[in-house]
Design an enzyme around this catalytic site. Structure first.
Site, mmCIF file in Angstrom:
data_model
loop_
_atom_site.group_PDB
_atom_site.id
_atom_site.type_symbol
_atom_site.label_atom_id
_atom_site.label_comp_id
_atom_site.label_asym_id
_atom_site.label_seq_id
_atom_site.Cartn_x
_atom_site.Cartn_y
_atom_site.Cartn_z
ATOM 1 C CD GLN A 1 -14.192 -41.853 -61.325
ATOM 2 O OE1 GLN A 1 -15.202 -41.964 -62.061
ATOM 3 N NE2 GLN A 1 -13.468 -42.881 -60.941
ATOM 4 C CE1 TYR A 2 -7.636 -40.218 -56.161
ATOM 5 C CE2 TYR A 2 -5.850 -39.488 -57.919
ATOM 6 C CZ TYR A 2 -5.986 -40.139 -56.495
ATOM 7 O OH TYR A 2 -5.158 -40.356 -55.257
ATOM 8 N N GLY A 3 -9.894 -36.463 -59.180
ATOM 9 C CA GLY A 3 -9.298 -34.983 -58.835
ATOM 10 C C GLY A 3 -10.308 -34.307 -58.058
ATOM 11 C CB SER B 1 -13.588 -37.578 -54.971
ATOM 12 O OG SER B 1 -12.081 -38.000 -55.540
ATOM 13 C CE LYS B 2 -7.830 -38.696 -52.567
ATOM 14 N NZ LYS B 2 -7.397 -39.327 -51.089
#
Length: 305
Positions: free
Chosen positions: A168-170, A172-173
């Site tokens: 999710q973090y990767g 989105s970035k």
């Protein structure tokens, strides 16, 4: 003080309430003469940042907002900043939601919040500032990103984060990186620089230091991130735009001296000639975790020393 690189400019910096990267960038921009608007959820934290800016003679506007929801106040950030301080020359999208979970354990609510803060809010703010920047023929947009947006090599895949649990973090970035390059392309030749900046390794923020997550081989100080951010927020838009830059490699490429947050003193041990062994040490540690040549990116970037 005459000759400061941001004299007469107005900046909006998100996520500047916790004493970390956003706070450091806001202070560094103010030290270079910018009038700075700052936003985050914590009013107390924002006021602490404002005090630090005012202590060095800077001007700061506090704008509390919750970027995780469309009705959290983000639509008013640009008009309120411009009403109080003037047209925005520099936008720094620093606010972020991270967290590492297996992809099948990520909840819809967590994914939605991550995308709202890391992608949707930066996109909205960029859309709001770009028309004015185009009209004036100048502007700088900086999106803070992460190594987690890089695709892990494999199989076999690395055993560590962000290869594991970085969805999710990767993701989105990674989307933010794509937005950055697209915006740079669509603003090319208009006097607007659009770049992204990632730390080379963990930033020694007060929270990470207090939690004991910073070791001697995988960290960099707030000063290097702030200096790299300043470089991207003042560079010639015709020369330096469309980058997904990594802090230490960028500073080395530009041979840029690293000053403290007040722009007064050089930071010992973090000058350009000091950086190649630091980068090599960090890359060696990643290689031992199954991620070889971690900083040799297959795209435009500051070259691996």
């Amino acid at each position: 003080m005459a000759g400061r690189s941001c004299e007469g400019k107005v900046a909006l910096v998100t996520g500047a309430s916790q004493g970390g990267t956003g706070t450091a960038i806001a202070i560094r921009l103010a030290a270079e003469g910018a009038k700075v608007a700052i936003t985050a959820r914590s009013v107390e934290g924002l006021e602490q940042t404002r005090q630090r800016i005012e202590d060095i003679g800077g001007e700061c506007l506090v704008l509390p907002a919750d970027l995780s929801t469309p009705d959290g106040g983000r639509a008013e950030l640009v008009p309120r900043t411009e009403a109080e301080l003037g047209p925005i020359d520099i936008l720094v999208n620093n606010a972020a939601v991270n967290g590492y979970y297996p992809f099948d354990q990520t909840t819809p609510a967590n994914l939605e919040r991550c995308l709202q803060v890391n992608l949707w809010a930066p996109w909205e703010l960029m859309c709001q500032v770009v028309p004015g920047m185009r009209e004036r023929g100048r502007g700088w947009i900086l999106n803070l990103t992460t190594f987690s947006a890089e695709l892990p090599p494999g199989p076999p895949f690395p055993s560590n984060k962000p290869a594991k649990g970085g969805f999710q973090y990767g993701a989105s970035k990674a989307a933010l990186n794509r937005l950055t390059v697209t915006a740079a392309s669509e603003c090319e030749g208009q006097g607007i620089a659009v770049n992204a900046l990632a730390p080379q390794a963990a930033i020694a923020t007060p929270q990470l230091v207090a939690a004991g997550w910073i070791d001697d081989t995988m960290f960099e100080p707030l000063d290097t991130m702030a200096e790299a951010a300043l470089a991207l927020c003042t560079a010639d838009p015709n020369v330096l735009t469309g980058r997904i830059a990594f802090s230490l490699q960028l500073l080395l490429e530009l041979r840029r001296p690293v000053y403290d947050l007040h722009g007064e003193n050089l930071v010992d041990g973090w000058q350009p000639d000091d950086l190649p062994p630091v980068i090599a040490r960090q890359e060696e540690k990643l290689a031992k975790q199954g991620w070889p040549d971690a900083y040799s990116f297959n795209r435009v970037h500051s070259p691996r020393p």
